[in-house]
Design an enzyme around this catalytic site. Structure first.
Site: not given
Length: 962
Positions: A601, A916, A919
């Site tokens: 991600s 968050d 990330h």
């Protein structure tokens, strides 16, 4: 200028714009005088300049100070000077080229014979003064360089003697040359200010003497036969970092509240420019055949001024985010604008300022407008952008706005002409389809979605071309409607030929693929000779036309060719238009044509949105507030904006690679600009590895799946092995970061850190090594392998293990300085040691320069921010999530993850490292990308020598690296 003060880039742009603007005015003046006498029109002639003679100080010096005994070995002769363009110091007081956008003349002190000087001479010397050192000494001032403008003028006489034996030859040489007098006098004022401890009285007393010396030098070259001169004015002295550092503080209005510059120092510069303008005006009256052009000071932002005195040098009404159309009108079309300012507001502001400057006198208002230059910058992009977003990329809604936008621009231009304006510059639309924002917001597309030569979105560029055609037509009608006003309307067509945007190749088209000319792209308008059209490419070629019948040839390396009414545009316009073209349209050179990226991600730009295991929803990254900072909507990126890979791609001026799962996966057109295989939640190791240990990965995708996808794309891109290897050799591969999810799955599954180090790390490193080997076998020649981030600084893990217990992490296992968990960071460091060893072995398996495998140290890049957030521009909570919920220092609760009910986002994500809890924010991703792009040195790339293409260093500045 003195060696201690390299020229700020933003001031360079202001100076170039000033020179260009006044050059336009002068061009109009000359043409009108030439065209007098019954209004006869003459066929446009082209004047060729054989050489350039330039004078000045360090803003113009291309190597003299490096040779002069008094300054040899100075700062400009040592790295990092010259690193951006020349890759080594050249004696220029910059990281690259100077403002003089012409074929480079030989530094005077580097030449000896006539052959050395046949293309011109640069007499400028870094640190030179306008006044003679002996004169300055008599005033109690000490100059550091024994060279003045009079020395440079005498050097010119010596060269002229060398180039021509007879008076006729000398005169011909001067007449066929362009003379550039760069800014000169800054050093005089700097020494005077230092002597007077910042008092401007002593410096101001030098103004008449400095202007007299400049006037004398200009008069001398005119007497020698010169016909074309560009004379640069003084820069804003009070905005120079050197001055701001030397003379801090001050009470009252010491600093300008809008700019932060030292007000009285800028007042000194304005005095210099007023007197210089007066002197040059007198020279022009005395020598009507010669032309002098001078840069104007920067106009005051409208919202920063109040009184007439603040607008006496002009006003800038432009507002970032403004639209051409009224926000209310856009709202009626279902389109939302973000800034409540339109061109209509700006036009009304102009009327307010005009009234402020002239009162109720209509005559005075007309005189002010007639003696001003009006510049209508590009307007309408935001309208089209909002319309495209509202229509999910369809151009119909945006195209329907074109008539309305053109009507508003026409109305604004007509309003200033009615007020008395005689010279109006109107910028056309930029290539919308080449904007990184558009390319990122609207990826993929079948068929001819992308222009095959430029990689830009073809239909968006056609929208821009439609805008420009209609704008040209509207302005032509204005010219016909106001023949008595003699308004010289200059249209800067900001669309570029797609062929000139190709990355990493020469810009000459093949014979069968000739570059479309402006004449073919835009209907002939048959304007009068005073209508000037300018088009430009990203590589500083400038085309100027004086009528609709012919276009003058572009500037070439052999000579400089312009129409006779605007020869002084060469120095200013060529440099400025080249700079603007590079910034707006892209271009440049580099070693890579595309990017292939693998990872999780931290790199995924949209694949998780299409992964069946996530229900096609993509998880939290598919919901607001993800994407709010840059894209203004969720895009599947796990951040508030761009990821590190986005910044790397933008820095290298490459197309954003298409997310593999977002594309149809069947045609080469979908993948020719690169592919992003990374998937949020992906592991390095396959699901079977974990299932056999009683663990469950987050998504059923591993690095092996991504490598298999790459193999499939490879077969689609090339029909032959040779063709495929050629594509791979010109591509940049980024393998990672990958492994974070493996460690999360293992630790949450109650493996201890020690068990993970011994039983998981070796397999992860082996998986990465296998992928790198596979892409090299396919033909890859450049592979960057990012290492592990500092796991112990992740808010998610800090919250999970808060208070100790679990995963073999003790409660007191925290670094006292950073607050990160030392044992988890130890795991990341162990991973990186093993990965570096693997990279070194890969390098050994592929010796020589044909294959580069480089390790990128993400750990150091992130740890540096956490350890010293303020130094890197972040706030004081580097271990807290910007978006989330939960008590304590980390603002993280998995039950109220970012985007879920109960979570909130911080007001300023750029102050946070973590977006968050898992990330990074866009600001942190920018910092990481900047570290990776740092040319071959720690903390970015180590273990193996990594030399980025020349474009990368300029790219670092482009994406905001410090």
């Amino acid at each position: 200028m003195a060696p201690a003060a390299p020229f700020p880039r933003r001031l360079l742009l202001s100076l170039l714009l000033g020179v260009l603007v006044v050059a336009i005015v002068a061009a109009a003046d000359v043409e009108s005088s030439a065209g007098g006498g019954g209004g006869r029109r003459h066929s446009p002639r082209r004047t060729r300049y054989s050489r350039v003679f330039s004078f000045g100080d360090s803003l113009t010096d291309t190597g003299n100070a490096a040779i002069l005994p008094a300054t040899a070995g100075g700062p400009f002769t040592r790295p990092p000077y010259g690193m951006t363009f020349y890759h080594h110091p050249t004696g220029r007081a910059s990281d690259g080229r100077l403002a003089l956008g012409l074929p480079e003349p030989t530094p005077y002190l580097a030449g000896k014979t006539a052959a050395d000087f046949r293309r011109g001479v640069n007499f400028a010397v870094g640190g030179a003064t306008a006044l003679d050192p002996a004169f300055l000494k008599s005033r109690g001032m000490t100059s550091s360089v024994p060279v003045s403008l009079s020395n440079e003028t005498r050097w010119f006489q010596d060269v002229l003697q060398l180039l021509g034996a007879s008076a006729h030859e000398k005169h011909t040489t001067a007449a066929s040359s362009i003379f550039y007098f760069g800014e000169i006098g800054f050093n005089d004022y700097s020494f005077a200010l230092s002597t007077g401890n910042g008092s401007v009285d002593v410096a101001a007393s030098l103004v008449p003497d400095i202007i007299a010396v400049i006037r004398s030098a200009v008069t001398a070259v005119i007497a020698a036969g010169a016909r074309t001169m560009v004379v640069a004015g003084m820069i804003p002295i009070g905005c120079e970092p050197e001055m701001l550092a030397l003379f801090p503080g001050g009470a009252g209005n010491y600093y300008d509240p809008a700019s932060g510059c030292i007000t009285r120092f800028n007042g000194l510069a304005e005095l210099h420019n007023r007197e210089l303008q007066r002197a040059l005006h007198e020279i022009r009256r005395a020598h009507p055949g010669a032309i002098a052009a001078l840069g104007l000071p920067e106009p005051t932002p409208y919202l920063a001024g109040k009184a007439a005195a603040e607008f006496r040098r002009g006003a800038n009404f432009a507002v970032g985010g403004a639209t051409a159309l009224d926000p209310v009108f856009l709202k009626s079309r279902g389109i939302t604008s973000f800034v409540p300012v339109s061109l209509g507001n700006e036009t009304r502001w102009f009327e307010d300022v005009l009234h402020l400057l002239a009162g109720a006198s209509a005559h005075q208002k007309h005189m002010i407008a007639a003696s001003s230059v009006f510049y209508f910058g590009e307007i309408g992009f935001n309208d089209y952008s909002f319309a495209l977003s509202a229509g999910n990329g369809t151009v119909e809604a945006a195209a329907s706005l074109v008539p309305e936008i053109i009507a508003v621009i026409r109305s604004a231009v007509a309003a200033v002409i009615a007020a008395g304006a005689r010279t109006v510059v109107v910028a056309g639309m930029i290539p919308i389809g080449c904007e990184p924002e558009m390319l990122a917001l609207f990826p993929s597309g079948a068929g001819d979605y992308y222009d095959p030569a430029s990689g830009c979105i073809a239909r968006f560029n056609r929208l821009a071309e439609l805008h420009n055609r209609e704008l040209q037509r509207a302005l032509h009608e204005l010219r016909r409607a106001h023949p008595g006003a003699a308004a010289a309307i200059l249209v800067v067509v900001m669309m570029t030929c797609p062929k000139m945007l190709t990355f990493g190749r020469k810009t000459t088209s093949r014979p069968e693929e000739k570059t479309p000319t402006l004449e073919k792209a835009i209907p002939k308008l048959n304007p009068s000779p005073r209508w000037i059209r300018v088009s430009y490419t990203p590589f500083s070629s400038v085309t100027v036309a004086a009528s609709a019948t012919t276009l003058a040839e572009p500037v070439t390396t052999g000579s400089i060719s312009m129409t006779p009414f605007s020869p002084h545009l060469v120095a200013a316009a060529a440099a400025l238009l080249g700079l603007l073209a590079t910034a707006v349209a892209g271009g440049g050179t580099g070693a890579y044509t595309r990017v292939f990226s693998f990872g999780d991600s931290l790199t995924d730009t949209g694949n998780a949105l299409h992964l069946p295991s996530t229900g096609g929803g993509g998880g939290p990254a598919s919901r607001p507030p993800y994407g709010e900072t840059f894209f203004r909507r969720p895009t599947g990126r796990a951040s508030d904006g761009r990821l590190a890979v986005d910044f790397i791609v933008e820095a290298l001026r490459l197309r954003h690679p298409a997310p593999y799962l977002a594309a149809g996966g069947e045609t080469a057109a979908e993948f020719r600009h690169g592919v992003n295989f990374a998937v949020g939640g992906s592991t390095a190791l396959p699901p079977e590895f974990y299932e056999g240990r009683g663990l469950k990965p987050f998504v059923p995708v591993s690095l092996a799946n991504q490598t298999a996808w790459f193999d499939k794309v490879l077969q689609i891109l090339g029909s032959s092995d040779h063709g495929r290897r050629k594509i791979m050799a010109s591509s940049l591969f980024i393998v990672g970061e990958i492994g974070v999810n493996d460690y999360l799955v293992s630790l949450v599954g109650n493996l201890t850190v020690g068990e993970v180090e011994t039983s998981v790390v070796p397999h992860i490193v082996a998986a990465i090594r296998s992928t790198v080997n596979e892409v090299i076998a396919a033909g890859a020649t450049t592979v960057v392998v990012p290492g592990m981030i500092p796991l112990g600084c992740e808010p998610q893990l800090l919250a999970l293990y808060q208070g100790g217990g679990g995963g073999g992490v003790a409660g007191d296992d925290y670094d006292p300085e950073s607050g990160c968990m030392t044992r988890l960071n130890g795991l990341a460091e162990h991973h990186n040691r093993e990965l570096r060893r693997a990279v070194a072995e890969l390098r050994g398996a592929h010796p020589g320069a044909s294959v580069v495998v480089a390790y990128a140290d993400l750990y150091r890049a992130v740890a540096d921010i956490v350890a010293s957030p303020g130094r890197h521009g972040f706030g004081g909570a580097p271990l807290a999530a910007c978006c989330g919920a939960g008590a304590g220092a980390y603002n993280f609760d998995m039950a109220a993850f970012c985007g879920a009910a109960g979570s909130t986002a911080c007001a300023d994500p750029s102050a946070y490292v973590s977006w968050d809890g898992v990330h990074f924010t866009e600001a942190a991703n920018r910092h990481i990308a900047c570290a990776v792009l740092e040319a071959g040195a720690p903390p970015a790339v180590s273990t193996a020598p990594m030399t980025w293409p020349a474009a990368a260093e300029a790219g670092r500045s482009r994406i905001g690296c410090s």
